[in-house]
Design an enzyme around this catalytic site. Structure first.
Site, short mmCIF file in Angstrom:
data_model
loop_
_atom_site.label_atom_id
_atom_site.label_comp_id
_atom_site.label_asym_id
_atom_site.label_seq_id
_atom_site.Cartn_x
_atom_site.Cartn_y
_atom_site.Cartn_z
CE LYS A 63 45.73 29.92 42.04
NZ LYS A 63 46.82 30.86 42.36
CG ASN A 153 46.58 33.51 39.42
OD1 ASN A 153 47.07 32.86 40.32
ND2 ASN A 153 47.21 33.68 38.26
CG ASP A 481 51.35 36.19 38.79
OD1 ASP A 481 52.18 36.20 39.70
OD2 ASP A 481 50.56 35.26 38.60
#
Length: 520
Positions: A63, A153, A481
């Protein structure tokens, strides 16, 4: 001054304290590599050694690199605000801006959690098509953009998609141009497909007691978690940060600059970096996780110190990072105090009407265990009506519990509920107009089970757990996830005659979605 012998001992102890197939760690101090070590196997079946050059799935550490591209490619990132709205064509409220995405202040629900409401199998395929369908279907937000924080996300997937559209170049090329080449990350690449790594590195789930097995992942990640890199690549990144430390326009200095919420309160997350204070020192960093993979990195500017830990198993990489920080700085490991038995009125079940979520408090070894948001939290400062840590504080006044969470910029009040078995008349089918999805509850021999279904399929049946009158939990402990929703709270509503009208469904990552009961 660094205690080298303590650092060496700590580094050597990592494979024992955090057992698994393999791992790697490094410490960069004052711009130089103080420690660099790898152990075990990147692939236990093929006996491929884990090396500092081994390619690793960095997951959410990605990220910050997505935000690095954003800041390097555009002088003014806010020119992309209209592009965010275009990616959310069905949103019925004002769309978040591009910086709301970068700071996890968008108000969106996390698409990994919402995918489970659409009936996704726990280890099903989730690629560009599935991600696009879930994102485009967004009709409402959890909160006004900029007002609060929630880890999401697809904020960063949207960032990478929008950057691709705006520049006409692939996100892989953008990473290479703006990050990998300038920062000498020679082997880093966009490892979007989680099914395999080109050098055979494998992630493992399990433990010493249960045994390890290769983890199964079938998702496609881009700006949210798609980075593939080695320990050596991350060392290059950390050394470059140190070289540029005095340049106010340096990339990492811009990434780690202060961030605030819309009300002016300081935010503890921005540009893909968490702002934390381990050992009382200001730090920036991030963890990464997927089923079978754990990683963490931290940078402490005042000490010119960076630490990276990579595990191809599911041990706690953050704790290992803190072990190495403490050893490098020769400071005591932070051990929360554990008082004896506390006379506390806090344990119990609480309900938050705003989010539709249940909160449970129980005593655990002199602390209070809180189950509300992600995993369980342990609040170590305890009195009869108060408990807390830096991240969460709770206070009881009568039957009302006030919860303060600075990370999320939230103060909320919940009402205590009595624990009961619950009625079985909630069995039936419920439809969510916002998602065009369904919840099916079945009475199977006097026990209730439920599943979700929608455009991604039909999930598995899970046993409902009663909390209170018309308040239940549906477990979701495996998902797409690494971090599943955990527990969905199901809060049922009744009409004047006592008939079930519908149910509010939510977890911390995807709150307050209403399902209306379907009638034959």
């Amino acid at each position: 001054m660094t205690n080298i012998s303590r650092l060496e001992e700590t580094l050597a102890s990592l494979p024992i304290r955090y057992p698994g197939p393999g791992g790697a760690a490094a410490v960069v101090k004052d711009g130089e590599v103080l420690a660099r070590h790898a152990w075990g196997f990147a692939n236990a079946e093929a006996a491929i050694p884990f090396k500092p050059s081994t390619l690793f799935r960095m997951c959410s550490i990605t990220k910050q690199f997505t935000c690095a591209v954003l800041l390097e490619a555009l002088r003014d990132p806010t020119v992309l605000d209209t592009a965010v709205a275009a990616k959310l064509p069905n949103l019925e409220e004002k769309a978040p801006g591009i910086l709301h995405l970068a700071h996890n202040q968008s108000g969106l629900r996390d698409y990994w959690a919402v995918a489970m409401l659409h009936g996704s199998p726990v280890e099903g395929h989730f690629g560009d098509r599935e991600a696009g369908r879930v994102i485009r279907g967004t009709r409402s937000l959890q909160f006004a953009p900029g007002s609060a924080y929630s880890y999401v996300n697809q904020n960063f997937r949207l960032l990478s998609d929008i950057l691709q559209d705006h520049t006409g170049r692939s996100f892989a090329d953008l990473l290479r141009q703006h990050v990998f080449e300038p920062f000498d990350m020679e082997h880093a690449f966009l490892a979007a497909d989680t099914r395999s790594m080109p050098d055979g590195t494998t992630g493992y789930e399990g433990s010493e007691s249960s045994g390890f097995r290769a983890a199964e992942n079938n998702v496609l990640w881009t700006g949210d978690a798609g980075l593939g890199a080695s320990l050596d690549d991350m060392i290059a990144w950390e050394k470059a940060i140190d070289r540029d430390r005095h340049n106010p326009d340096g990339l990492y200095n811009r990434l780690s600059a202060p961030v605030a919420f819309s009300n002016g309160s300081p935010a503890r997350y921005g540009f893909g970096l968490a702002r934390t204070t381990p050992f009382g020192l200001v730090a920036t960093g991030h963890g990464g996780a997927l089923r079978g993979w754990r990683s963490n990195r931290i940078h402490i500017t005042s000490e010119r110190l960076s630490v990276i830990v990579l595990f191809n198993h599911m041990s706690n990489a953050l704790n290992a990072v803190h072990d190495l920080v403490a050893a490098t700085l020769d400071v005591p490991i932070e051990v929360p105090p554990h008082p004896g038995k506390v006379d506390s009125r806090l344990p119990g079940l609480y309900f938050e009407r705003e989010t539709g979520l249940a909160l449970q408090v129980d005593a655990a070894e002199g602390s209070m265990r809180l189950r509300y948001a992600y995993g369980a939290e342990y609040l170590d400062t305890v009195s009869p009506t108060h408990a807390g840590t830096d991240g969460t504080r709770i206070a009881l006044d009568g039957d009302r519990l006030t919860v303060t969470r600075p990370l999320e910029n939230r103060v909320t009040t919940l009402v205590k509920r009595e624990k009961t078995i619950g009625k079985l008349d909630i069995a039936g089918e419920y439809l969510c107009g916002e998602l065009d999805a369904a919840l099916h509850i079945v009475n199977a021999g006097g026990t209730l089970y439920a599943t979700f279904s929608g455009m991604l399929g039909a999930g598995r049946m899970e046993q409902l757990q009663p909390l209170s009158d018309d308040l239940w939990q549906l477990p979701c402990l495996r998902a797409l996830d690494h971090a599943p929703p955990g527990q969905w709270t199901l809060a049922f509503t009744r009409g004047d005659q006592g008939d079930i009208r519908g149910v509010s469904v939510g977890c911390w990552l995807a709150r307050n979605l209403f399902y209306e009961r379907a009638h034959p």
